[in-house]
Design a protein around this motif. Structure first.
Motif, PDB file in Angstrom:
ATOM      1  N   UNK A  54      21.881  74.670  -2.856  1.00 24.57           N
ATOM      2  CA  UNK A  54      21.089  73.442  -2.758  1.00 24.57           C
ATOM      3  C   UNK A  54      21.860  72.339  -2.041  1.00 24.57           C
ATOM      4  N   UNK A  55      23.080  72.081  -2.487  1.00 21.57           N
ATOM      5  CA  UNK A  55      23.802  70.924  -1.967  1.00 21.57           C
ATOM      6  C   UNK A  55      24.624  71.216  -0.716  1.00 21.57           C
ATOM      7  N   UNK A  56      24.913  72.479  -0.414  1.00 20.15           N
ATOM      8  CA  UNK A  56      25.619  72.772   0.839  1.00 20.15           C
ATOM      9  C   UNK A  56      24.779  72.355   2.049  1.00 20.15           C
ATOM     10  N   UNK A  57      23.512  72.800   2.148  1.00 17.91           N
ATOM     11  CA  UNK A  57      22.712  72.330   3.282  1.00 17.91           C
ATOM     12  C   UNK A  57      22.479  70.827   3.257  1.00 17.91           C
ATOM     13  N   UNK A  58      22.401  70.231   2.064  1.00 14.52           N
ATOM     14  CA  UNK A  58      22.214  68.778   1.976  1.00 14.52           C
ATOM     15  C   UNK A  58      23.403  68.042   2.588  1.00 14.52           C
ATOM     16  N   UNK A  79      24.227  65.330  15.173  1.00 11.23           N
ATOM     17  CA  UNK A  79      25.494  65.836  15.687  1.00 11.23           C
ATOM     18  C   UNK A  79      25.301  67.209  16.326  1.00 11.23           C
ATOM     19  N   UNK A  80      24.602  68.066  15.608  1.00 10.25           N
ATOM     20  CA  UNK A  80      24.323  69.408  16.107  1.00 10.25           C
ATOM     21  C   UNK A  80      22.908  69.793  15.685  1.00 10.25           C
ATOM     22  N   UNK A  81      22.080  70.165  16.633  1.00  4.32           N
ATOM     23  CA  UNK A  81      20.708  70.567  16.343  1.00  4.32           C
ATOM     24  C   UNK A  81      20.689  72.025  15.902  1.00  4.32           C
ATOM     25  N   UNK A  82      20.598  72.233  14.591  1.00  2.00           N
ATOM     26  CA  UNK A  82      20.542  73.584  14.014  1.00  2.00           C
ATOM     27  C   UNK A  82      19.305  73.681  13.120  1.00  2.00           C
ATOM     28  N   UNK A  83      18.177  74.138  13.669  1.00  2.00           N
ATOM     29  CA  UNK A  83      16.927  74.165  12.902  1.00  2.00           C
ATOM     30  C   UNK A  83      16.988  74.988  11.619  1.00  2.00           C
ATOM     31  N   UNK A  84      17.934  75.934  11.524  1.00  2.00           N
ATOM     32  CA  UNK A  84      17.964  76.814  10.359  1.00  2.00           C
ATOM     33  C   UNK A  84      18.612  76.229   9.123  1.00  2.00           C
ATOM     34  N   UNK A  85      19.278  75.076   9.239  1.00  2.00           N
ATOM     35  CA  UNK A  85      19.953  74.495   8.073  1.00  2.00           C
ATOM     36  C   UNK A  85      18.920  74.085   7.026  1.00  2.00           C
ATOM     37  N   UNK A  86      19.073  74.587   5.805  1.00  2.00           N
ATOM     38  CA  UNK A  86      18.144  74.282   4.728  1.00  2.00           C
ATOM     39  C   UNK A  86      16.939  75.192   4.666  1.00  2.00           C
ATOM     40  N   UNK A  87      16.824  76.137   5.586  1.00  2.00           N
ATOM     41  CA  UNK A  87      15.663  77.017   5.628  1.00  2.00           C
ATOM     42  C   UNK A  87      15.952  78.375   4.987  1.00  2.00           C
ATOM     43  N   UNK A  88      14.899  79.105   4.706  1.00  2.00           N
ATOM     44  CA  UNK A  88      14.954  80.448   4.109  1.00  2.00           C
ATOM     45  C   UNK A  88      15.632  80.439   2.740  1.00  2.00           C
ATOM     46  N   UNK A 166      12.845  76.029   1.200  1.00  2.00           N
ATOM     47  CA  UNK A 166      13.645  75.132   2.020  1.00  2.00           C
ATOM     48  C   UNK A 166      14.269  74.018   1.184  1.00  2.00           C
ATOM     49  N   UNK A 167      15.357  73.481   1.723  1.00  2.00           N
ATOM     50  CA  UNK A 167      16.010  72.289   1.185  1.00  2.00           C
ATOM     51  C   UNK A 167      15.950  71.229   2.270  1.00  2.00           C
TER      52      UNK A 167
END
Length: 222
Positions: A54-58, A79-88, A166-167
């Motif tokens: 929960x809190x790592x992607x946050x 900073x970095x566009x990473x659409x997958x952060x907080x997903x799945x 998702x988070x």
């Protein structure tokens, strides 16, 4: 209060907030600690984000690492566009069949702990794919007086196919808890497996041997 835990480790104690410090090159260069008005920074060659599912992607999202559109909506510099952060985000959907243990069916042995020991059994069985279902059978469901009289069979989808959880951030403020959407059973196949497992173990409760030990079976949760 900081505590020296050895040559290479210092425990800074309970701390309400950390934010990853990101260098201009896009690589994490350390972390920043919020401690009242002070915000000391800690530089490092390697940063390990280990705050759970929960809190790592946050932490990453607050540091500007994640879906660019969502970050901009919250006023966070990308900073970095990473659409997958907080997903799945995934978890194990489960349900239990619980029942009161009759006095003659309850375990009569105890361990040295303050609470009577409870018998436990853990099983894996196959539906699809292999080993995808998990069952925990316990002779007591909690440590309070009522729970110690209730036995449960917890049926769990061990290998879930629902991957739409998702988070996401509610705010850029680190003090605000993230929004967590598990979306359990979003894949119909998980629902069907859980229903089948519930029926399977519900049927066990009407068997003669089980009826000698339990009464009043009901759906429940541990």
């Amino acid at each position: 209060m900081a505590q020296d835990c050895g040559q290479n480790l210092t425990n800074l104690g309970r701390n309400p907030g950390y934010g990853a410090a990101v260098s201009r090159g896009g690589a994490a260069s350390g972390s920043r600690r919020w401690c009242g008005a002070a915000k000391p920074s800690f530089r490092a060659n390697e940063v390990i984000v280990s705050s759970g599912a929960i809190h790592s992607p946050a932490h990453l999202l607050r540091a500007g690492i994640g879906p660019a559109g969502s970050l901009r909506d919250l006023g966070i510099e990308v900073r970095t566009n990473l659409p997958g952060v907080g997903q799945r985000l995934m978890d194990h959907p489960s349900i239990s069949v619980s029942s009161f243990m009759k006095a003659r069916g309850a375990p009569q042995w105890q361990d040295p702990a303050p609470h009577p020991a409870g018998a436990a059994l853990f099983l894996r069985y196959r539906r699809h794919p292999a080993g995808d279902m998990f069952v925990a059978v316990v002779s007591k469901s909690a440590w309070h007086p009522v729970g110690e009289q209730i036995a449960s069979q917890l049926v769990c989808v061990y290998k879930t196919l629902s991957e739409t959880g998702q988070v996401k951030l509610a705010s850029s403020d680190w003090r605000a808890e993230p929004i967590v959407e598990f979306n359990l059973l979003s894949d119909r196949r998980d629902l069907e497996r859980l229903m089948e497992g519930f029926r399977r173990f519900g049927q066990l409760h009407v068997m003669g041997a089980m009826q000698q030990a339990i009464s009043e079976p009901v759906p429940g949760e541990l």
